[in-house]
Design an enzyme around this catalytic site. Structure first.
Site, PDB file in Angstrom:
ATOM      1  N   GLY A  15      -5.120   3.643  10.447  1.00 31.76           N
ATOM      2  CA  GLY A  15      -4.506   4.872   9.934  1.00 31.76           C
ATOM      3  C   GLY A  15      -2.994   4.930  10.037  1.00 31.76           C
ATOM      4  O   GLY A  15      -2.413   6.014  10.016  1.00 31.76           O
ATOM      5  N   ASN A  17      -0.808   4.013   7.769  1.00 31.94           N
ATOM      6  CA  ASN A  17      -0.289   4.580   6.509  1.00 31.94           C
ATOM      7  C   ASN A  17      -0.523   6.084   6.464  1.00 31.94           C
ATOM      8  O   ASN A  17       0.348   6.835   6.020  1.00 31.94           O
ATOM      9  CB  ASN A  17      -0.957   3.922   5.297  1.00 31.94           C
ATOM     10  N   LEU A  88     -12.374   1.610   3.150  1.00 31.67           N
ATOM     11  CA  LEU A  88     -12.987   0.342   2.749  1.00 31.67           C
ATOM     12  C   LEU A  88     -14.314   0.461   2.002  1.00 31.67           C
ATOM     13  O   LEU A  88     -14.961  -0.550   1.755  1.00 31.67           O
ATOM     14  CB  LEU A  88     -13.158  -0.562   3.980  1.00 31.67           C
ATOM     15  N   LEU A  90     -16.550   1.897  -1.517  1.00 27.18           N
ATOM     16  CA  LEU A  90     -16.386   2.374  -2.889  1.00 27.18           C
ATOM     17  C   LEU A  90     -16.459   3.892  -2.903  1.00 27.18           C
ATOM     18  O   LEU A  90     -17.271   4.478  -2.185  1.00 27.18           O
ATOM     19  CB  LEU A  90     -17.526   1.844  -3.759  1.00 27.18           C
ATOM     20  N   ASN A 105      -5.168   4.541  -4.515  1.00 23.50           N
ATOM     21  CA  ASN A 105      -5.450   3.611  -3.414  1.00 23.50           C
ATOM     22  C   ASN A 105      -4.259   2.678  -3.249  1.00 23.50           C
ATOM     23  O   ASN A 105      -3.521   2.423  -4.191  1.00 23.50           O
ATOM     24  CB  ASN A 105      -6.692   2.777  -3.761  1.00 23.50           C
ATOM     25  N   HIS A 107      -3.455  -1.272  -2.083  1.00 25.15           N
ATOM     26  CA  HIS A 107      -4.079  -2.570  -1.798  1.00 25.15           C
ATOM     27  C   HIS A 107      -2.988  -3.530  -1.320  1.00 25.15           C
ATOM     28  O   HIS A 107      -1.912  -3.594  -1.935  1.00 25.15           O
ATOM     29  CB  HIS A 107      -4.766  -3.111  -3.054  1.00 25.15           C
ATOM     30  N   GLU A 179       7.329   2.081   3.199  1.00 25.54           N
ATOM     31  CA  GLU A 179       8.502   2.439   2.396  1.00 25.54           C
ATOM     32  C   GLU A 179       8.090   3.127   1.081  1.00 25.54           C
ATOM     33  O   GLU A 179       8.681   4.137   0.693  1.00 25.54           O
ATOM     34  CB  GLU A 179       9.314   1.166   2.102  1.00 25.54           C
TER      35      GLU A 179
HETATM   36  C1  GAR Z   1      -3.370  -1.430   4.658  1.00 24.60           C
HETATM   37  O1  GAR Z   1      -2.614  -2.610   4.689  1.00 24.60           O
HETATM   38  C2  GAR Z   1      -4.005  -1.239   3.294  1.00 24.60           C
HETATM   39  O2  GAR Z   1      -3.246  -1.752   2.245  1.00 24.60           O
HETATM   40  C3  GAR Z   1      -5.283  -2.013   3.435  1.00 24.60           C
HETATM   41  O3  GAR Z   1      -5.722  -1.757   4.746  1.00 24.60           O
HETATM   42  C4  GAR Z   1      -4.582  -1.548   5.582  1.00 24.60           C
HETATM   43  C5  GAR Z   1      -4.828  -0.285   6.376  1.00 24.60           C
HETATM   44  O4  GAR Z   1      -3.878  -0.153   7.392  1.00 24.60           O
HETATM   45  N1  GAR Z   1      -6.247  -1.629   2.455  1.00 24.60           N
HETATM   46  C6  GAR Z   1      -7.123  -2.463   1.909  1.00 24.60           C
HETATM   47  O5  GAR Z   1      -7.219  -3.625   2.245  1.00 24.60           O
HETATM   48  C7  GAR Z   1      -8.011  -1.839   0.848  1.00 24.60           C
HETATM   49  N2  GAR Z   1      -8.715  -2.863   0.122  1.00 24.60           N
HETATM   50  P1  GAR Z   1      -3.674   1.243   8.103  1.00 24.60           P
HETATM   51  O6  GAR Z   1      -5.079   1.774   8.444  1.00 24.60           O
HETATM   52  O7  GAR Z   1      -2.890   0.954   9.337  1.00 24.60           O
HETATM   53  O8  GAR Z   1      -2.971   2.148   7.147  1.00 24.60           O
END
Ligand code: GAR
Length: 196
Positions: A15, A17, A88, A90, A105, A107, A179
């Site tokens: 979490g 982000n 993660l 659908l 989303n 990626h 960013e």
């Molecule tokens: C992030 O890097 C995001 O882009 C990726 O999971 C990470 C979550 O980090 N998402 C995927 O791979 C989706 N297919 P976070 O929980 O620290 O934000």
């Protein structure tokens, strides 16, 4: 006065982000991070919600795929827009229908490269390193019924050095995400308001 836009952030794990986006919008008018929605009961994102003072709900597989519990909750919270940040699973049909063109989303790669089922988090970065790519990046896109296939909104790139590992690449990608993701969300939500 325009209605404040309420955003729900969906996640499955750390979490970081979700936290960054919440901090970005904390002192902005017009957009509020109204709740986190989490699909794992041990996700660190739950702890972050507590620290940030943001409501957080955990829903399991049955809630998502066999009931309207999640859409009911989103309606109850008056949610206008959904952000997937490390979510993660659908997104089920009932949520897609309710929030058409209102789900984005992020990626951690340059889609259409390194997308699809099983391609998440460190799996993506390891595959990029194994293939000796010279660059990677992030993709922010609208969400549809397939993994990682909705319309691209934004991409940003970073270089990969010969001594980069999956871990160091993950750090570079996270910095790009922190960013750009909040700013892109702000733009997409702003466009929505203008087109209404
Ligand atoms: C992030 O890097 C995001 O882009 C990726 O999971 C990470 C979550 O980090 N998402 C995927 O791979 C989706 N297919 P976070 O929980 O620290 O934000």
């Amino acid at each position: 006065m325009e209605k404040e836009i309420n955003i729900a952030i969906f996640g499955s794990g750390n979490g970081s982000n979700a936290q960054r986006i919440s901090e970005y919008f904390a002192d902005k008018e017009g957009i509020k991070i109204a709740t986190f929605v989490v699909n794992k009961k041990d996700a660190y994102m739950i702890e972050r919600a507590k620290n940030l003072g943001i409501p957080c709900r955990v829903f399991g597989r049955n809630d998502f795929y066999n009931t309207n519990n999640v859409t009911d909750y989103l309606k109850e919270m008056d949610i206008d827009f959904v952000v997937l940040a490390g979510f993660l699973w659908l997104v089920p049909e009932n949520i897609l229908q309710t929030y058409q063109r209102r789900i984005v989303n992020i990626h951690p790669a340059l889609l259409p490269l390194y997308g699809g089922k099983g391609m998440y988090g460190m799996n993506v970065h390891q595959a990029v390193i194994d293939n000796k790519e010279q660059e990677s990046g992030i993709t922010i896109h609208f969400v549809d019924e397939k993994y990682d296939e909705g319309t691209t909104i934004f991409q940003a790139k970073c270089n990969i050095a010969p001594d980069d590992t999956a871990e160091t690449l993950a750090q570079k990608i996270h910095l790009l995400e922190y960013e750009h993701f909040p700013v892109v969300i702000e733009q997409v939500v702003g466009n929505l308001q203008h087109n209404n």
